[in-house]
Design a protein around this motif. Structure first.
Motif, PDB file in Angstrom:
ATOM      1  N   GLY A  78       0.819  -1.215   0.000  1.00  0.00           N
ATOM      2  CA  GLY A  78       0.000   0.000   0.000  1.00  0.00           C
ATOM      3  C   GLY A  78       0.852   1.264   0.000  1.00  0.00           C
ATOM      4  O   GLY A  78       0.547   2.235  -0.709  1.00  0.00           O
ATOM      5  N   ILE A  79       1.930   1.251   0.789  1.00  0.00           N
ATOM      6  CA  ILE A  79       2.841   2.410   0.840  1.00  0.00           C
ATOM      7  C   ILE A  79       3.509   2.623  -0.513  1.00  0.00           C
ATOM      8  O   ILE A  79       3.565   3.743  -1.031  1.00  0.00           O
ATOM      9  CB  ILE A  79       3.893   2.208   1.955  1.00  0.00           C
ATOM     10  CG1 ILE A  79       3.219   2.203   3.340  1.00  0.00           C
ATOM     11  CG2 ILE A  79       4.970   3.301   1.888  1.00  0.00           C
ATOM     12  CD1 ILE A  79       4.136   1.737   4.463  1.00  0.00           C
ATOM     13  N   VAL A  80       4.036   1.537  -1.098  1.00  0.00           N
ATOM     14  CA  VAL A  80       4.707   1.622  -2.394  1.00  0.00           C
ATOM     15  C   VAL A  80       3.714   2.052  -3.483  1.00  0.00           C
ATOM     16  O   VAL A  80       4.034   2.903  -4.315  1.00  0.00           O
ATOM     17  CB  VAL A  80       5.357   0.274  -2.764  1.00  0.00           C
ATOM     18  CG1 VAL A  80       5.872   0.293  -4.201  1.00  0.00           C
ATOM     19  CG2 VAL A  80       6.503  -0.037  -1.805  1.00  0.00           C
ATOM     20  N   GLY A  81       2.512   1.464  -3.457  1.00  0.00           N
ATOM     21  CA  GLY A  81       1.501   1.825  -4.451  1.00  0.00           C
ATOM     22  C   GLY A  81       1.111   3.284  -4.377  1.00  0.00           C
ATOM     23  O   GLY A  81       0.852   3.921  -5.404  1.00  0.00           O
ATOM     24  N   GLY A  82       1.089   3.830  -3.159  1.00  0.00           N
ATOM     25  CA  GLY A  82       0.732   5.235  -3.011  1.00  0.00           C
ATOM     26  C   GLY A  82       1.861   6.174  -3.375  1.00  0.00           C
ATOM     27  O   GLY A  82       1.694   7.061  -4.215  1.00  0.00           O
ATOM     28  N   SER A 342       8.484  -2.939  -4.362  1.00  0.00           N
ATOM     29  CA  SER A 342       7.694  -3.705  -3.400  1.00  0.00           C
ATOM     30  C   SER A 342       8.319  -5.070  -3.158  1.00  0.00           C
ATOM     31  O   SER A 342       8.428  -5.534  -2.015  1.00  0.00           O
ATOM     32  CB  SER A 342       6.253  -3.861  -3.906  1.00  0.00           C
ATOM     33  OG  SER A 342       5.437  -4.491  -2.943  1.00  0.00           O
ATOM     34  N   GLY A 343       8.746  -5.731  -4.238  1.00  0.00           N
ATOM     35  CA  GLY A 343       9.389  -7.042  -4.089  1.00  0.00           C
ATOM     36  C   GLY A 343      10.714  -6.967  -3.355  1.00  0.00           C
ATOM     37  O   GLY A 343      11.064  -7.873  -2.588  1.00  0.00           O
ATOM     38  N   GLY A 347       7.086  -6.578  -0.028  1.00  0.00           N
ATOM     39  CA  GLY A 347       5.671  -6.265  -0.218  1.00  0.00           C
ATOM     40  C   GLY A 347       4.979  -7.171  -1.225  1.00  0.00           C
ATOM     41  O   GLY A 347       5.634  -7.850  -2.032  1.00  0.00           O
ATOM     42  N   LEU A 348       3.659  -7.185  -1.180  1.00  0.00           N
ATOM     43  CA  LEU A 348       2.856  -7.905  -2.162  1.00  0.00           C
ATOM     44  C   LEU A 348       2.953  -7.204  -3.523  1.00  0.00           C
ATOM     45  O   LEU A 348       3.319  -6.027  -3.584  1.00  0.00           O
ATOM     46  CB  LEU A 348       1.392  -7.937  -1.720  1.00  0.00           C
ATOM     47  CG  LEU A 348       1.029  -8.843  -0.545  1.00  0.00           C
ATOM     48  CD1 LEU A 348      -0.389  -8.536  -0.068  1.00  0.00           C
ATOM     49  CD2 LEU A 348       1.153 -10.304  -0.924  1.00  0.00           C
ATOM     50  N   PRO A 349       2.603  -7.910  -4.616  1.00  0.00           N
ATOM     51  CA  PRO A 349       2.540  -7.226  -5.917  1.00  0.00           C
ATOM     52  C   PRO A 349       1.444  -6.170  -5.917  1.00  0.00           C
ATOM     53  O   PRO A 349       0.429  -6.318  -5.219  1.00  0.00           O
ATOM     54  CB  PRO A 349       2.222  -8.361  -6.903  1.00  0.00           C
ATOM     55  CG  PRO A 349       1.671  -9.472  -6.065  1.00  0.00           C
ATOM     56  CD  PRO A 349       2.307  -9.339  -4.723  1.00  0.00           C
ATOM     57  N   VAL A 350       1.642  -5.104  -6.673  1.00  0.00           N
ATOM     58  CA  VAL A 350       0.683  -3.999  -6.702  1.00  0.00           C
ATOM     59  C   VAL A 350       0.077  -3.859  -8.099  1.00  0.00           C
ATOM     60  O   VAL A 350       0.680  -4.218  -9.102  1.00  0.00           O
ATOM     61  CB  VAL A 350       1.341  -2.657  -6.298  1.00  0.00           C
ATOM     62  CG1 VAL A 350       1.876  -2.719  -4.890  1.00  0.00           C
ATOM     63  CG2 VAL A 350       2.438  -2.262  -7.271  1.00  0.00           C
ATOM     64  N   THR A 351      -1.145  -3.354  -8.123  1.00  0.00           N
ATOM     65  CA  THR A 351      -1.809  -2.950  -9.361  1.00  0.00           C
ATOM     66  C   THR A 351      -2.604  -1.688  -9.039  1.00  0.00           C
ATOM     67  O   THR A 351      -2.736  -1.310  -7.871  1.00  0.00           O
ATOM     68  CB  THR A 351      -2.795  -4.016  -9.891  1.00  0.00           C
ATOM     69  OG1 THR A 351      -3.957  -4.052  -9.038  1.00  0.00           O
ATOM     70  CG2 THR A 351      -2.181  -5.384  -9.946  1.00  0.00           C
TER      71      THR A 351
END
Length: 550
Positions: A78-82, A342-343, A347-351
């Protein structure tokens, strides 16, 4: 290949910082203008980012739980995605993070790798690199092949799914923080049976919070925000969250005669200090790069994550009040960069995620600053106020998500699609039903199949135009068969039908002058018809007909 790798590293560098020596003046001006516009709309983006943040917290944790991954991996994504994807992306309103659509893939992938979380992280990094390659290969054009009816069906299906999945949480049945994403679940239950089962576990305290919260949100949207501008400045969902924390406090101190269980509030890991916070980050197993299974998982993740992102981009752009268009190739690069980082940190994968994006739009977001801020809020909260967040009832968040779901699946949209005709309504309805009964990708695939059927039907009908033009002096009827600009093998049946309708003792002119491309099957058909027409005493004349090679 070397040039492509250089482009990837340039993109990563430029996404993190602006090097004035390497950026042309016009690009620098565009960058400054973009930053200026982002801060210009801060009064709208800040409240929206708070809503997205509150929506993101349980989603990050719930998806991590459903994926069989460490809970903190969801927060990292979530942090990386944001922050990372938000900065690199060209989407003004899209919000990225861990996606429910990838949960099953992550779960099975970890099992395939014999439970090695570090090996899976290596697959996430490789998936991000593949997405970067896809971005530089300009593969983003795929997004434009999805019809509007399927995109609207996807949004509506997700809206209804959100509503159905959040009803149990509003009633106090909190088996997990998000709920199974599929209709038919592994425990033998389905979406509707879960709702009825929730009635047996109804928690009055959760129901009271959900009903009051939902009432406030409806009142805020329909009445209060129109009465005074102060209600436009204060965010309704924020009021709901504060109220939920207060009511939970009253429950715990016996001021109100209700109670909530530990699994009926947000649960986020609480670090004791900076050291314990950073100890939750995990690094990938780089030796796993030689594992063929890791590469297979990476390709699956890259393709599925890219498709989900492109679909969400298309849907988000349609919801954008300003109708801005997201550069899809840049979005693929941004998602690739996000997955690499993320990896690398566990972190989990993001979309790009439609639930967060729609919440962002519905609650006033104007620029990508809201997505970036929500990422910073996740980071700060994980560091400082995790204990406060753990006091938020899931029923409060369920009420917010119920409103988001309703705005995505308004009854008026069904009437609107019906009025547009069967060609729009049928793919729309099939997409909605398939998403509710299977999953997101299968639902979209079903809608695409129906949409493709209508496209083929159009092609079948529009391949030619046949008209009787004159009657010659000897009484012979003359027919003019004008072929369309594009005639594929799908049109073979309709052309055969037209030629067979021409009566004996007539003349037919096959006019190919408007055609740019004619399938070999149709060319062969016309040639054979010309040879066999003598049996019915039909004279065949062709215009601009290209004979097939012997």
């Amino acid at each position: 290949m070397v040039k492509c790798i250089e482009n990837i590293f340039t993109f990563i560098k430029d996404s993190i910082t602006i090097n004035i020596k390497t950026i042309p003046i016009f690009a620098l001006k565009n960058k400054k203008m973009e930053v200026k516009n982002m801060f210009k709309e801060l009064k709208h983006d800040l409240p929206a980012s708070i809503v997205v943040f509150f929506v993101a917290v349980p989603l990050c944790l719930g998806i991590a739980l459903a994926s069989g991954a460490p809970l903190f991996a969801g927060i990292i994504a979530g942090i990386v995605g944001g922050i990372v994807v938000g900065v690199a992306s060209g989407s003004p309103l899209g919000v990225s993070g861990p996606a429910a659509g990838l949960a099953v893939i992550v779960l099975t992938s970890i099992a395939t790798l014999k439970g090695s979380w570090e090996a899976f992280l290596m697959a996430v990094v490789l998936a991000g690199i593949i997405q970067l390659f896809l971005g530089y290969a300009r593969a983003g054009f795929i997004a434009y092949f999805f019809p509007s009816s399927v995109i609207k069906g996807m949004l509506t299906g997700i809206g209804l799914l959100i509503i159905l999945k959040q009803i149990p949480h509003a009633l106090g049945w909190d088996k997990n923080a998000f709920g199974d994403t599929e209709f038919f679940q592994r425990d033998g239950e389905n979406t509707f049976s879960e709702i009825f089962k929730a009635l047996d576990f109804l928690t009055p305290g959760a129901l009271v919070i959900a009903v009051i919260s939902l009432g406030i949100l409806i009142l805020w949207d329909t009445v209060l925000i129109k009465k005074h501008k102060i209600f436009g400045m204060i965010n309704g969902p924020l009021v709901v969250v504060v109220l939920g924390i207060a009511m939970n406090y009253f429950y715990q101190n016996d001021i109100l005669n209700f109670s909530l269980a530990a699994d009926q509030v947000v649960r986020i890991p609480i670090p004791e200090n900076f050291a314990s916070f950073f100890s939750q980050f995990t690094f990938p197993d780089f030796t796993a790069i030689t594992n063929l299974e890791v590469w297979k998982i990476a390709f699956v993740l890259a393709i599925v994550a890219s498709l989900e992102t492109l679909l969400c981009v298309e849907a988000t752009d349609k919801m954008d009040p300003d109708k801005r268009i997201t550069p899809t190739n840049r979005e693929l690069k941004a998602q690739g960069l996000g997955n690499v980082i993320s990896g690398l940190i566990g972190g989990l994968p993001v979309t790009q995620v439609i639930v967060r994006s729609s919440a962002n739009i519905n609650f006033g977001g104007k620029t990508k600053m809201s997505a970036i801020l929500h990422g910073f809020f996740l980071l700060i909260s994980a560091l400082t106020i995790a204990s406060v967040l753990n006091k938020i009832p899931l029923a409060s968040l369920a009420a917010i998500l119920l409103m988001v779901g309703y705005k995505l699946a308004k009854p008026s949209l069904f009437r609107q699609m019906y009025k547009l005709g069967w060609e729009q309504f049928v793919p729309f309805t099939v997409t909605v039903v398939a998403i509710l009964t299977t999953d997101l990708l299968k639902g979209i695939s079903a809608g695409m199949i129906i949409g493709g059927f209508y496209a083929l039907l159009h092609s079948y009908r529009n391949s030619h135009h046949l008209k009787e033009i004159i009657t010659s002096e000897n009484g012979q009827k003359v027919y003019h068969l004008i072929l369309a600009e594009e005639v594929s093998f799908f049109n073979k049946a309709s052309v055969v039908k037209a030629l067979e309708s021409i009566p004996s003792n007539a003349k037919v002119i096959v006019d190919c002058s408007k055609s740019v491309s004619i399938s070999y099957d149709v060319v062969e058909l016309i040639r054979d018809y010309r040879s066999n027409a003598k049996i019915k005493n039909i004279t065949v004349e062709t215009i601009n007909f290209i004979e097939p090679a012997a």
